[in-house]
Design a protein around this motif. Structure first.
Motif, PDB file in Angstrom:
ATOM      1  N   CYS B  28       1.044  -1.091   0.227  1.00 52.61           N
ATOM      2  CA  CYS B  28      -0.036  -0.107  -0.185  1.00 52.61           C
ATOM      3  C   CYS B  28       0.933   1.382   0.000  1.00 52.61           C
ATOM      4  O   CYS B  28       1.693   1.422   0.776  1.00 52.61           O
ATOM      5  CB  CYS B  28      -0.751  -0.082   1.285  1.00 52.61           C
ATOM      6  N   TYR B  29       0.564   2.251  -0.991  1.00 48.94           N
ATOM      7  CA  TYR B  29       1.449   3.425  -1.069  1.00 48.94           C
ATOM      8  C   TYR B  29       0.628   4.587  -0.433  1.00 48.94           C
ATOM      9  O   TYR B  29       0.823   5.731  -1.053  1.00 48.94           O
ATOM     10  CB  TYR B  29       2.154   3.743  -2.255  1.00 48.94           C
ATOM     11  N   GLN B  30      -0.481   4.278   0.098  1.00 50.68           N
ATOM     12  CA  GLN B  30      -1.418   5.535   0.691  1.00 50.68           C
ATOM     13  C   GLN B  30      -1.866   6.426  -0.164  1.00 50.68           C
ATOM     14  O   GLN B  30      -1.758   7.586   0.186  1.00 50.68           O
ATOM     15  CB  GLN B  30      -0.407   6.126   1.639  1.00 50.68           C
ATOM     16  N   CYS B  31      -2.265   5.968  -1.087  1.00 49.15           N
ATOM     17  CA  CYS B  31      -3.158   6.731  -2.351  1.00 49.15           C
ATOM     18  C   CYS B  31      -4.512   7.451  -1.822  1.00 49.15           C
ATOM     19  O   CYS B  31      -4.746   8.428  -2.302  1.00 49.15           O
ATOM     20  CB  CYS B  31      -2.894   6.366  -3.813  1.00 49.15           C
ATOM     21  N   GLY B  32      -5.056   6.474  -1.178  1.00 53.14           N
ATOM     22  CA  GLY B  32      -6.153   7.037  -0.448  1.00 53.14           C
ATOM     23  C   GLY B  32      -7.354   6.503  -1.536  1.00 53.14           C
ATOM     24  O   GLY B  32      -8.564   7.063  -0.979  1.00 53.14           O
ATOM     25  N   LYS B  33      -7.115   5.932  -2.652  1.00 54.03           N
ATOM     26  CA  LYS B  33      -8.418   5.604  -3.520  1.00 54.03           C
ATOM     27  C   LYS B  33      -9.326   4.679  -2.736  1.00 54.03           C
ATOM     28  O   LYS B  33     -10.553   4.765  -2.843  1.00 54.03           O
ATOM     29  CB  LYS B  33      -7.725   4.885  -4.792  1.00 54.03           C
ATOM     30  N   CYS B  34      -8.845   3.903  -2.044  1.00 53.85           N
ATOM     31  CA  CYS B  34      -9.784   2.843  -1.250  1.00 53.85           C
ATOM     32  C   CYS B  34     -10.755   3.737  -0.545  1.00 53.85           C
ATOM     33  O   CYS B  34     -12.019   3.537  -0.527  1.00 53.85           O
ATOM     34  CB  CYS B  34      -9.039   1.875  -0.480  1.00 53.85           C
ATOM     35  N   ASN B  49      -7.330   3.434   4.476  1.00 56.34           N
ATOM     36  CA  ASN B  49      -5.862   3.568   4.411  1.00 56.34           C
ATOM     37  C   ASN B  49      -5.378   3.991   5.744  1.00 56.34           C
ATOM     38  O   ASN B  49      -4.273   3.384   5.763  1.00 56.34           O
ATOM     39  CB  ASN B  49      -5.771   4.453   3.364  1.00 56.34           C
ATOM     40  N   ILE B  52      -4.789   0.371   7.455  1.00 59.18           N
ATOM     41  CA  ILE B  52      -3.508  -0.232   6.591  1.00 59.18           C
ATOM     42  C   ILE B  52      -2.452   0.385   7.476  1.00 59.18           C
ATOM     43  O   ILE B  52      -1.435  -0.599   7.722  1.00 59.18           O
ATOM     44  CB  ILE B  52      -3.657   0.022   5.195  1.00 59.18           C
ATOM     45  N   CYS B  82      -8.192  -0.780  -5.765  1.00 60.56           N
ATOM     46  CA  CYS B  82      -6.714  -0.409  -5.445  1.00 60.56           C
ATOM     47  C   CYS B  82      -5.636  -0.633  -6.480  1.00 60.56           C
ATOM     48  O   CYS B  82      -5.568  -1.671  -7.223  1.00 60.56           O
ATOM     49  CB  CYS B  82      -6.339  -1.316  -4.308  1.00 60.56           C
ATOM     50  N   PRO B  83      -4.889   0.498  -6.971  1.00 57.13           N
ATOM     51  CA  PRO B  83      -3.954   0.322  -8.008  1.00 57.13           C
ATOM     52  C   PRO B  83      -2.803  -0.414  -7.658  1.00 57.13           C
ATOM     53  O   PRO B  83      -2.273  -0.974  -8.607  1.00 57.13           O
ATOM     54  CB  PRO B  83      -3.270   1.754  -8.064  1.00 57.13           C
ATOM     55  N   VAL B  88      -7.689  -4.841   0.418  1.00 61.97           N
ATOM     56  CA  VAL B  88      -8.297  -4.032   1.578  1.00 61.97           C
ATOM     57  C   VAL B  88      -9.337  -4.630   2.206  1.00 61.97           C
ATOM     58  O   VAL B  88      -9.551  -4.665   3.456  1.00 61.97           O
ATOM     59  CB  VAL B  88      -8.623  -2.448   1.164  1.00 61.97           C
TER      60      VAL B  88
HETATM   61  S1  SF4 Z   1      -6.095   2.261  -2.587  1.00 58.10           S
HETATM   62 FE1  SF4 Z   1      -5.946   2.024  -0.563  1.00 58.10          FE
HETATM   63  S2  SF4 Z   1      -4.618   0.151  -0.260  1.00 58.10           S
HETATM   64 FE2  SF4 Z   1      -4.471   0.756  -2.328  1.00 58.10          FE
HETATM   65  S3  SF4 Z   1      -2.549   1.670  -2.580  1.00 58.10           S
HETATM   66 FE3  SF4 Z   1      -4.331   3.112  -2.228  1.00 58.10          FE
HETATM   67  S4  SF4 Z   1      -4.308   3.671   0.146  1.00 58.10           S
HETATM   68 FE4  SF4 Z   1      -3.354   1.701  -0.319  1.00 58.10          FE
END
Ligand code: SF4
Ligand code: SF4
Lengths: 292, 182
Positions: B28-34, B49, B52, B82-83, B88
């Motif tokens: 997980c790179y913490q993009c926040g899409k989830c 996120n 996680i 999640c990219p 998750v």
């Molecule tokens: S979508 Fe969520 S789980 Fe996936 S990389 Fe982004 S923050 Fe992490």
């Protein structure tokens, strides 16, 4: 092909309309399915929420029985059941140690050789569009239908292997076959809150409300579903949602099997359409008028 | 918020979660899409996120006592989007299961937890769900006796509430499954 039928608990209880209507249309099309003998509950969301192994073992018993009885394909019309059965099959394929434990516990082998189908997959893949089209005696031209897929039919895609998870079209295709007009709207794969219907009713009403109001604002006369959990939230809770948000909805929620049955010219009573909480009278009347 | 100082505890917790999850938290790179697409994010105390990251940091007590793990409805929107293909939804299952095994009762979301427990008891007793009994027992346990009761008369009239449940013949096999895996 020997076709197994896994009804699951909801179809024997609160969503009996789904079972009545699906058996009716299969009979009309001359397709025979046989209930898996002595099937048990798949554990639904409760099992995977708190016990991973139980969530695989419970559905695995049904799959092992079906395989032992020589079935080649399983129809699980409940979206939650088909999701759990497919998930168990997926886990048993990838986790040999768990598979050994489970088949030992069940005292039955399991080879993962059957195809597991949700209702839409079964209708499109096993029955076929041509066959369905040939059955339509009373086209529903002019009726506007919003297909609601929810979560469990399409997600997670790597396990479900069915349709597009963000923009599924299978149910809309079935709607088109009946002659009705599919409605394009934004919430067709948004979650209705499913399992938390009893434990978090306010959250569920917020989520379900969005789906219903959006479908209505896009001109739907009716919403179709292929999941008893979705049906319960959209149908049984609809009156309460109207009260909470102080705006009338009045959208009948039909199972896709009921909509198909109507287009086949089957009597609404024989499809158990009078079993829903939101009366479908207005839609039935519109269908009658349109067919004149 | 309690931060974690004991590296050994952190590693143990991460190892336990990752082995149950069949996935790596560091993906997980913490993009926040989830979290952006999560339908119940508005009710959660921590976004997915954050859960996680906190798990990776070893903040065991905080994640196991969070509202988030019980509010998650397992809709799988997060994992689908999640990219990095991180599980998750799976981490929510894993954290609930660890909390359950440790006997942690959620302070704010105990109804959700109780519903799952009563549901599985019902499966254990009959092999199938008997809805009326399930709802009755759940109501007794949560003491929400009258919530939703206004729905009952019409549901009965429509034939949606069956008065009798079904019990499967080979209940022994269900008992064995529960004995082996519960
Ligand atoms: S979508 Fe969520 S789980 Fe996936 S990389 Fe982004 S923050 Fe992490
Ligand atoms: S599975 Fe849970 S965490 Fe993920 S989007 Fe759905 S509700 Fe949110």
């Amino acid at each position: 092909m020997k076709l197994a039928y896994y009804p699951g608990c909801s179809l024997k209880g609160t969503s009996f309309e789904y079972e009545v209507s699906l058996l009716k249309i299969l009979e009309a099309m001359g397709i025979e399915v046989k209930e898996i003998p002595d099937w048990n509950c798949c554990g639904a969301s409760a099992a995977h929420s708190i016990n991973h192994n139980l969530a695989i073992a419970l559905p695995a018993r049904n799959l092992a029985i079906a395989e032992k009885d020589g079935f080649e394909s399983v129809l699980a019309p409940c979206a939650a059941c088909s999701n759990r059965l497919k998930n168990a099959d997926y886990e048993l394929k990838r986790d040999d140690i768990l598979k050994k434990k489970i088949t030992n516990s069940l005292e039955m082998p399991y080879d993962s050789e059957m195809s597991i189908n949700n209702m839409l997959e079964f209708l499109i893949g096993v029955v076929g569009k041509e066959k369905i089209k040939s059955m339509v005696k009373k086209p529903l031209a002019g009726l506007k239908v919003a297909s609601y897929y929810g979560c469990l039919l399409v997600r997670p895609p790597k396990v479900m292997q069915f349709d597009d998870p963000e923009n599924p079209v299978t149910m809309d295709e079935l709607v088109s076959l009946t002659g009705a007009e599919p409605v394009d709207y934004s919430y067709k794969t948004e979650c209705c809150g499913a399992i938390n219907s009893l434990s978090k009713p306010d959250v569920v009403m917020a989520l379900t409300g969005k789906v219903l109001y959006d479908a209505k604002n896009h001109g739907a006369d009716v919403v179709v579903v292929a999941c008893p959990l979705c049906h319960s939230n959209l149908d049984v809770r609809q009156k309460e949602i109207e009260r909470k948000y102080e705006e009338k909805i009045g959208l009948p929620i039909l199972f896709i099997t009921e909509l198909l049955g109507l287009s086949f010219g089957i009597n609404p009573k024989d499809l158990a359409i009078d079993g829903h909480m939101v009366a479908a009278d207005r839609v039935l009347k519109k269908i009658e008028e349109l067919s004149k | 918020m309690k931060t974690v100082l004991n590296e050994q505890n952190r590693r143990n917790f991460v190892a336990q979660v990752e082995s149950m999850l069949h996935d790596k938290l560091s993906k997980c790179y913490q993009c926040g899409k989830c979290s952006a697409g999560c339908p119940v994010n508005f009710e959660m105390d921590y976004t997915p996120n954050q859960i996680i990251k906190m798990t990776e940091l070893g903040m065991e007590d905080t994640v196991l006592n969070s509202k988030t793990i019980w509010l998650c409805v397992s809709c799988n929107t997060c994992s689908t989007r999640c990219p990095k293909g991180f599980e998750v939804t799976g981490i929510m299952d894993v954290l609930r299961e660890i909390a359950e095994r440790k006997g942690i009762t959620s302070k704010t979301e105990k109804e959700v937890q109780m519903f799952h427990e009563v549901f599985l008891d019902n499966v254990k007793s009959h092999g199938r769900i008997f809805e009326l009994e399930l709802v009755g027992k759940y109501k007794l346990k949560t003491k929400h006796l009258f919530r939703d009761m206004f729905l009952a008369p019409k549901m009965l009239e429509k034939g949606k509430l069956k008065m009798h449940g079904e019990t499967i013949s080979n209940l022994n096999q269900i008992a064995k499954i529960f004995k082996d895996f519960e």
